[in-house]
Design an enzyme around this catalytic site. Structure first.
Site, PDB file in Angstrom:
ATOM      1  N   SER A 128      63.558   7.801   1.606  1.00  0.00           N
ATOM      2  CA  SER A 128      62.183   8.005   1.157  1.00  0.00           C
ATOM      3  C   SER A 128      61.224   8.032   2.332  1.00  0.00           C
ATOM      4  O   SER A 128      61.364   7.277   3.284  1.00  0.00           O
ATOM      5  CB  SER A 128      61.764   6.888   0.201  1.00  0.00           C
ATOM      6  OG  SER A 128      60.415   7.064  -0.184  1.00  0.00           O
ATOM      7  N   LYS A 182      66.732   3.948  -5.209  1.00  0.00           N
ATOM      8  CA  LYS A 182      65.837   5.031  -4.800  1.00  0.00           C
ATOM      9  C   LYS A 182      65.190   5.693  -6.015  1.00  0.00           C
ATOM     10  O   LYS A 182      64.001   6.056  -5.994  1.00  0.00           O
ATOM     11  CB  LYS A 182      66.613   6.078  -3.987  1.00  0.00           C
ATOM     12  CG  LYS A 182      65.846   7.364  -3.648  1.00  0.00           C
ATOM     13  CD  LYS A 182      64.534   7.096  -2.922  1.00  0.00           C
ATOM     14  CE  LYS A 182      63.981   8.323  -2.226  1.00  0.00           C
ATOM     15  NZ  LYS A 182      63.717   9.475  -3.088  1.00  0.00           N
ATOM     16  N   HIS A 185      62.457   3.463  -7.130  1.00  0.00           N
ATOM     17  CA  HIS A 185      61.371   3.637  -6.155  1.00  0.00           C
ATOM     18  C   HIS A 185      60.526   4.846  -6.543  1.00  0.00           C
ATOM     19  O   HIS A 185      59.290   4.780  -6.561  1.00  0.00           O
ATOM     20  CB  HIS A 185      61.960   3.827  -4.752  1.00  0.00           C
ATOM     21  CG  HIS A 185      61.009   4.416  -3.755  1.00  0.00           C
ATOM     22  ND1 HIS A 185      60.677   5.770  -3.738  1.00  0.00           N
ATOM     23  CD2 HIS A 185      60.296   3.855  -2.747  1.00  0.00           C
ATOM     24  CE1 HIS A 185      59.815   5.996  -2.769  1.00  0.00           C
ATOM     25  NE2 HIS A 185      59.565   4.857  -2.152  1.00  0.00           N
ATOM     26  N   ASN A 186      61.180   5.952  -6.868  1.00  0.00           N
ATOM     27  CA  ASN A 186      60.441   7.168  -7.217  1.00  0.00           C
ATOM     28  C   ASN A 186      59.686   7.003  -8.532  1.00  0.00           C
ATOM     29  O   ASN A 186      58.591   7.541  -8.704  1.00  0.00           O
ATOM     30  CB  ASN A 186      61.396   8.360  -7.309  1.00  0.00           C
ATOM     31  CG  ASN A 186      61.790   8.880  -5.938  1.00  0.00           C
ATOM     32  OD1 ASN A 186      61.756   8.140  -4.950  1.00  0.00           O
ATOM     33  ND2 ASN A 186      62.194  10.127  -5.863  1.00  0.00           N
ATOM     34  N   GLU A 189      56.672   5.207  -7.731  1.00  0.00           N
ATOM     35  CA  GLU A 189      55.808   6.183  -7.053  1.00  0.00           C
ATOM     36  C   GLU A 189      55.035   7.024  -8.070  1.00  0.00           C
ATOM     37  O   GLU A 189      53.823   7.237  -7.926  1.00  0.00           O
ATOM     38  CB  GLU A 189      56.679   7.076  -6.168  1.00  0.00           C
ATOM     39  CG  GLU A 189      55.974   8.204  -5.455  1.00  0.00           C
ATOM     40  CD  GLU A 189      56.971   9.105  -4.729  1.00  0.00           C
ATOM     41  OE1 GLU A 189      56.885  10.338  -4.919  1.00  0.00           O
ATOM     42  OE2 GLU A 189      57.834   8.574  -4.005  1.00  0.00           O
TER      43      GLU A 189
END
Length: 481
Positions: A128, A182, A185-186, A189
């Site tokens: 990222s 991940k 995480h997105n 986001e």
């Protein structure tokens, strides 16, 4: 000279990772299916550097030190499987394949098992930070074959972002754990971006601020509790002018794209039974934004109501800052709850405190309070939810009224705030001892004999009532998906 690592896929992320690796002293062999890209790169950005251009996978593998390490930066999906199949006959036992793309973690689970069955090792790693992060230091989240970690650790930690000397890269866990973290995480986001967008909308429409004034507000926020990459770039975006002196942001069509990781996060939350309401609403908000023509037509049928002037716009802007901070904490709380639940289900033994530290630098959601999140999970490893930590509980106790006022003002003026509203609804539900689900269970038992528990009996005892006198006493099985 043989290269330390090979990389397949010379799109922007791939090129920048290669240059990052080379700048840290690692030699790299590169390959791209369109070999003209290889030649353009070698004769352009890579000229004079320790980078070897190759025109086939066989040539790429032949130019690598053993045990060979090959990193794929190709489009998620079938292209990854095709590349793995092409690589396996060219590699030897103990060689390592690394997928640095945005693959679905379930695909990575499958690929780890498959590649290991061939005597090779496999790592699925989240990367990222976008183009800049890839070049200067991203956040990296590797998982898969743990036997490969010591071999790739110097490479991945070497090119990652560092905060206070600590690399934003550490081993996540087995199987698809790296790509799962991940993915979440997105998802976070998506939530962060939607929350900022809603606050921006309220600031201009309700508080009446112009771009320069909003730029100043975001600049101030970026020096305090809201300090983060996304607040920083929002500040810059608000101030950006074209050559004619007009603001570029005002000319950008309000139709947002997405690549799927936010949707995957929501789907996995539904499967896991984790209420990821804020992030799911942020995904749907993008979907609604893409219905531009329908929205134009609907705006003619349901025209906007006149905005009710605020008695104190300055105080409202302050409330927006507090509301954004509270909602941001709730977003991370939901995200870490999903990581915790799915990690336990899959036996990944995830370290939530360590994961928070990985996101302090290089990545899109890096922000000042990630240290506090790490400390919360270090202080209490069995912490059920982030908002129950004393530090974050105190912030929510002091500021949730601001979120309430902001959502109320938005609703009264017909301004959509799907993620801010979802944050408030989840918070109020989570802190409510008695929800109306008792009626819901009675309804389920009435029409489907699904049974219910009683407050005057022990948990785990289930009962069925013949509500109509015609349903009989036979209960359906008790289950919860």
């Amino acid at each position: 000279m043989k290269a330390t690592i090979g990389l397949i896929g010379l799109a922007v992320m791939g090129e920048n990772l290669v240059l990052n690796l080379e700048s840290k002293g690692f030699s790299v062999a590169v390959y791209n299916r369109s070999t003209e890209k290889v030649d353009a790169f070698i004769n352009g950005r890579a000229k004079g550097k320790q980078i070897i251009g190759t025109h086939s996978l066989k040539e790429l593998v032949a130019n690598l030190q053993t045990p060979r390490k090959v990193m794929m930066m190709v489009k998620a999906g079938s292209a990854v499987d095709d590349t793995i199949e092409a690589l396996i006959p060219l590699l030897d036992k103990g060689d390592i394949i690394i997928d640095g793309g945005n693959s679905n973690y379930e695909d990575s689970e499958r690929r780890v098992a498959y590649v290991e069955s061939k005597g090779l090792l496999y790592i699925g790693t989240g990367v990222s930070g976008g183009e800049e992060g890839a070049l200067k230091g991203p956040s990296i989240m590797p998982g898969g074959s743990e036997a490969a970690w010591e071999q790739v650790k110097p490479l991945l930690q070497g090119i990652s972002a560092h905060v206070e000397g600590v690399p934003c890269c550490d081993w996540i866990g087995k199987g698809g754990a790296g790509h799962f973290v991940k993915m979440v995480h997105n998802g976070i986001e998506y939530g962060d971006m939607q929350l900022i967008g809603e606050v921006y909308d309220l600031m201009r429409r309700l508080a009446g601020l112009g771009n320069e004034e909003m730029h100043q507000v975001f600049a101030e926020w970026n020096t305090g509790d809201l300090d983060s990459y996304l607040i920083e770039i929002t500040k810059d975006i608000l101030a950006y002018k074209e050559e004619d002196g007009t603001y570029l942001l005002d000319k950008i069509l309000d139709s947002a794209g997405q690549k799927g990781t936010g949707k995957w996060t929501g789907i996995n939350a539904l499967h896991a039974g984790v209420p990821l309401t804020l992030i799911v609403e942020s995904v749907f908000a993008r979907s609604v934004s893409s219905q531009k023509d329908e929205r134009i037509a609907a705006s003619k049928v349901f025209p906007a109501q006149p905005i009710k002037p605020l008695s104190d716009p300055k105080a409202f802007v302050q409330a927006l800052g507090s509301a954004l901070y509270v909602a941001k904490i709730i977003s991370y709380a939901q995200g870490f709850s999903l990581i915790k639940t799915v990690g336990e289900t899959n036996g990944w033994n995830l370290n939530l405190a360590s994961i928070a530290l990985l996101w302090r630098g290089g990545c899109i959601i890096r922000s000042a309070f990630l240290d506090k999140i790490s400390q919360a999970f270090l202080a209490k490893k069995d912490l059920q939810n982030l908002i129950l930590d004393p530090y974050f509980a105190k912030i929510l106790q002091a500021n949730h009224q601001s979120l309430r006022e902001v959502v109320a003002q938005a609703a009264l003026n017909g301004i959509p705030t799907p993620s801010l509203s979802a944050a408030l609804s989840w918070f109020d539900s989570y802190r409510t001892e008695n929800l109306p689900a008792n009626l819901l269970q009675a309804q389920r038992d009435y029409f489907g004999a699904h049974t219910y528990e009683r407050v005057d009996r022990n948990r785990g005892e289930f009962f069925h009532t013949n509500w109509t006198g015609r349903g009989g006493d036979t209960a359906s099985t008790t289950y919860s998906i």
